[in-house]
Every structure is written in structure tokens, then in C-alpha cells.
Design a protein around this motif. Structure first.
Motif, PDB file in Angstrom:
ATOM      1  N   ARG A   1       0.817  -1.222   0.000  1.00 34.29           N
ATOM      2  CA  ARG A   1       0.000   0.000   0.000  1.00 34.29           C
ATOM      3  C   ARG A   1       0.845   1.264   0.000  1.00 34.29           C
ATOM      4  NH1 ARG A   1      -3.328  -2.683   4.140  1.00 34.29           N
ATOM      5  NH2 ARG A   1      -5.052  -3.642   3.033  1.00 34.29           N
ATOM      6  N   LYS A   2       2.091   1.167   0.430  1.00 34.56           N
ATOM      7  CA  LYS A   2       2.950   2.341   0.508  1.00 34.56           C
ATOM      8  C   LYS A   2       3.298   2.819  -0.901  1.00 34.56           C
ATOM      9  CE  LYS A   2       4.952   1.041   4.922  1.00 34.56           C
ATOM     10  NZ  LYS A   2       6.157   0.565   5.609  1.00 34.56           N
ATOM     11  N   PRO A   3       3.155   4.124  -1.172  1.00 38.38           N
ATOM     12  CA  PRO A   3       3.391   4.646  -2.531  1.00 38.38           C
ATOM     13  C   PRO A   3       4.777   4.323  -3.076  1.00 38.38           C
ATOM     14  CG  PRO A   3       2.397   6.317  -1.133  1.00 38.38           C
ATOM     15  CD  PRO A   3       2.717   5.157  -0.254  1.00 38.38           C
ATOM     16  N   GLU A   4       5.801   4.383  -2.232  1.00 35.30           N
ATOM     17  CA  GLU A   4       7.158   4.115  -2.731  1.00 35.30           C
ATOM     18  C   GLU A   4       7.308   2.668  -3.197  1.00 35.30           C
ATOM     19  OE1 GLU A   4       7.395   3.627   1.804  1.00 35.30           O
ATOM     20  OE2 GLU A   4       6.501   5.058   0.420  1.00 35.30           O
ATOM     21  N   ASN A   5       6.566   1.752  -2.596  1.00 34.18           N
ATOM     22  CA  ASN A   5       6.625   0.352  -3.011  1.00 34.18           C
ATOM     23  C   ASN A   5       5.779   0.099  -4.253  1.00 34.18           C
ATOM     24  OD1 ASN A   5       8.337  -0.272  -0.900  1.00 34.18           O
ATOM     25  ND2 ASN A   5       6.668  -0.838   0.464  1.00 34.18           N
ATOM     26  N   GLN A   6       4.701   0.859  -4.416  1.00 31.57           N
ATOM     27  CA  GLN A   6       3.848   0.681  -5.588  1.00 31.57           C
ATOM     28  C   GLN A   6       4.599   1.066  -6.856  1.00 31.57           C
ATOM     29  OE1 GLN A   6       0.265   2.883  -4.858  1.00 31.57           O
ATOM     30  NE2 GLN A   6      -0.535   1.357  -3.444  1.00 31.57           N
ATOM     31  N   SER A   7       5.303   2.198  -6.815  1.00 28.99           N
ATOM     32  CA  SER A   7       6.011   2.637  -8.016  1.00 28.99           C
ATOM     33  C   SER A   7       7.165   1.706  -8.344  1.00 28.99           C
ATOM     34  CB  SER A   7       6.506   4.077  -7.862  1.00 28.99           C
ATOM     35  OG  SER A   7       7.402   4.164  -6.773  1.00 28.99           O
ATOM     36  N   SER A   8       7.879   1.214  -7.338  1.00 29.26           N
ATOM     37  CA  SER A   8       8.988   0.309  -7.625  1.00 29.26           C
ATOM     38  C   SER A   8       8.459  -1.033  -8.125  1.00 29.26           C
ATOM     39  CB  SER A   8       9.872   0.124  -6.396  1.00 29.26           C
ATOM     40  OG  SER A   8       9.179  -0.514  -5.358  1.00 29.26           O
ATOM     41  N   ARG A   9       7.326  -1.470  -7.623  1.00 29.50           N
ATOM     42  CA  ARG A   9       6.736  -2.729  -8.090  1.00 29.50           C
ATOM     43  C   ARG A   9       6.305  -2.600  -9.543  1.00 29.50           C
ATOM     44  NH1 ARG A   9       5.708  -7.851  -7.609  1.00 29.50           N
ATOM     45  NH2 ARG A   9       3.639  -8.615  -8.078  1.00 29.50           N
ATOM     46  N   LYS A  10       5.682  -1.474  -9.889  1.00 25.89           N
ATOM     47  CA  LYS A  10       5.248  -1.267 -11.270  1.00 25.89           C
ATOM     48  C   LYS A  10       6.451  -1.248 -12.206  1.00 25.89           C
ATOM     49  CE  LYS A  10       0.991   1.075 -10.080  1.00 25.89           C
ATOM     50  NZ  LYS A  10       0.293   2.341  -9.939  1.00 25.89           N
ATOM     51  N   ALA A  11       7.511  -0.577 -11.788  1.00 24.58           N
ATOM     52  CA  ALA A  11       8.727  -0.522 -12.601  1.00 24.58           C
ATOM     53  C   ALA A  11       9.328  -1.914 -12.764  1.00 24.58           C
ATOM     54  CB  ALA A  11       9.741   0.424 -11.965  1.00 24.58           C
ATOM     55  N   TYR A  12       9.331  -2.676 -11.694  1.00 24.85           N
ATOM     56  CA  TYR A  12       9.858  -4.043 -11.740  1.00 24.85           C
ATOM     57  C   TYR A  12       9.042  -4.893 -12.712  1.00 24.85           C
ATOM     58  CZ  TYR A  12      10.574  -8.891 -10.347  1.00 24.85           C
ATOM     59  OH  TYR A  12      10.801 -10.238 -10.366  1.00 24.85           O
TER      60      TYR A  12
END
Length: 159
Positions: A66-77
Motif C-alpha cells: 500500500r505504501k506509494p514508494e513500493n507501488q512505483s517500484s513494483r510497477k517498474a519491476y
């Protein structure tokens, strides 16, 4: 604090020990004794179970995602893993397409545009909205089928 008021990550309070069976394990996160099946196998040593129960691990993972910093890195991954492109390449393509679907031109709103790619070669083509991307897939990415469908619609018109 007292065990009766303690709540683990799974939201449950511990219950009294059931030591009669040898198949019980205490979760290090919630402190509840649970059946061994409620614990995932350890990823390195398949002979042992993880320390936190499945429920606690699931809740911790959901919170992390749910944390925004993890969402963007997951999408990039996922872009890199699934399509071999970076987030920067996706964003550049989005700008080239004027932030719209390559077929119908509808603008990306809350939901990002899908990365359209050839399933045979893996080559990225363009960014499409969900309905256009799904439509191509339903026609098996076959131009002849799409042409037949277009001719069918021209012949029968809108009714």
C-alpha cells in the motif's frame, strides 16, 4: 502487556496452548499457537516452516504494498520483468501517444494504459486502453479476423 489484550498482525488474540498435538507452532508475529499448516514452508530450507503465520505474512505484505514508494517500484519491476522496458521508456511512449490509447485515443485516467506486445516475439508495440487491448487479444492479434469484423460491422451497421 498482558496476553489477553495482545493482538498480532493477523488481528487475533492468542488462545491457550494445545500441546497435545505435535503439529502446532507459535507465530512470532501474533503470538498465537496455530497448526503447522498455517505456516508457509521456508524459502531456503523446505524442511522447516516460516516463523510468522500465513495470515500475519499476508497482512504485512498487503500493508507494504500500500505504501506509494513500493507501488512505483513494483510497477517498474513488472514493466521490466514482463516487457523488458523501463518506467522511463513507458513514460516516454505515453508522451509520444499524447497520453492516450494508440487505437481509440482515450486518455489514461486512474488506470494506466496496458503495454501491448506480440505474444510470439515479445516485442512491445504501443500502449492501449483496457478495452482495445482485450479486443485485440479476443481476435488473437489476427489482422484478417479484425478486417472481417470491421467488414461485418459495415455490412450490418449499428442497429
Amino acid at each position: 502487556r498482558a496476553l489477553s489484550t495482545f493482538k498480532g498482525a493477523c488481528g487475533q488474540t492468542p488462545f491457550p496452548s494445545q500441546r497435545g498435538t505435535n503439529m502446532m507452532k507459535v507465530c512470532t508475529s501474533c503470538g498465537i499457537e496455530k497448526p503447522e499448516e498455517d505456516f508457509h514452508w521456508h524459502y531456503k530450507n523446505k524442511g522447516i516452516r516460516r516463523h510468522a503465520c500465513k495470515t500475519c505474512r499476508s497482512n504485512v505484505e498487503k500493508e507494504r504494498q500500500r505504501k506509494p514508494e513500493n507501488q512505483s517500484s513494483r510497477k517498474a519491476y513488472m514493466l521490466q520483468k514482463n516487457y523488458g522496458i523501463t518506467q522511463e521508456e513507458y513514460d516516454a511512449q505515453l508522451v509520444r501517444q499524447n497520453y492516450g490509447c494508440a487505437i481509440c485515443g482515450s486518455r489514461a485516467t486512474k488506470k494506466k494504459l496496458a503495454v501491448d506486445h506480440c505474444h510470439a516475439t515479445g516485442k512491445v508495440r504501443n500502449l492501449l486502453c483496457g478495452p482495445c487491448n482485450t479486443g485485440l487479444g479476443q481476435f488473437k492479434d489476427n489482422p484478417e479476423l479484425l478486417e472481417k469484423a470491421a467488414e461485418y460491422l459495415r455490412e450490418h451497421g449499428r442497429t
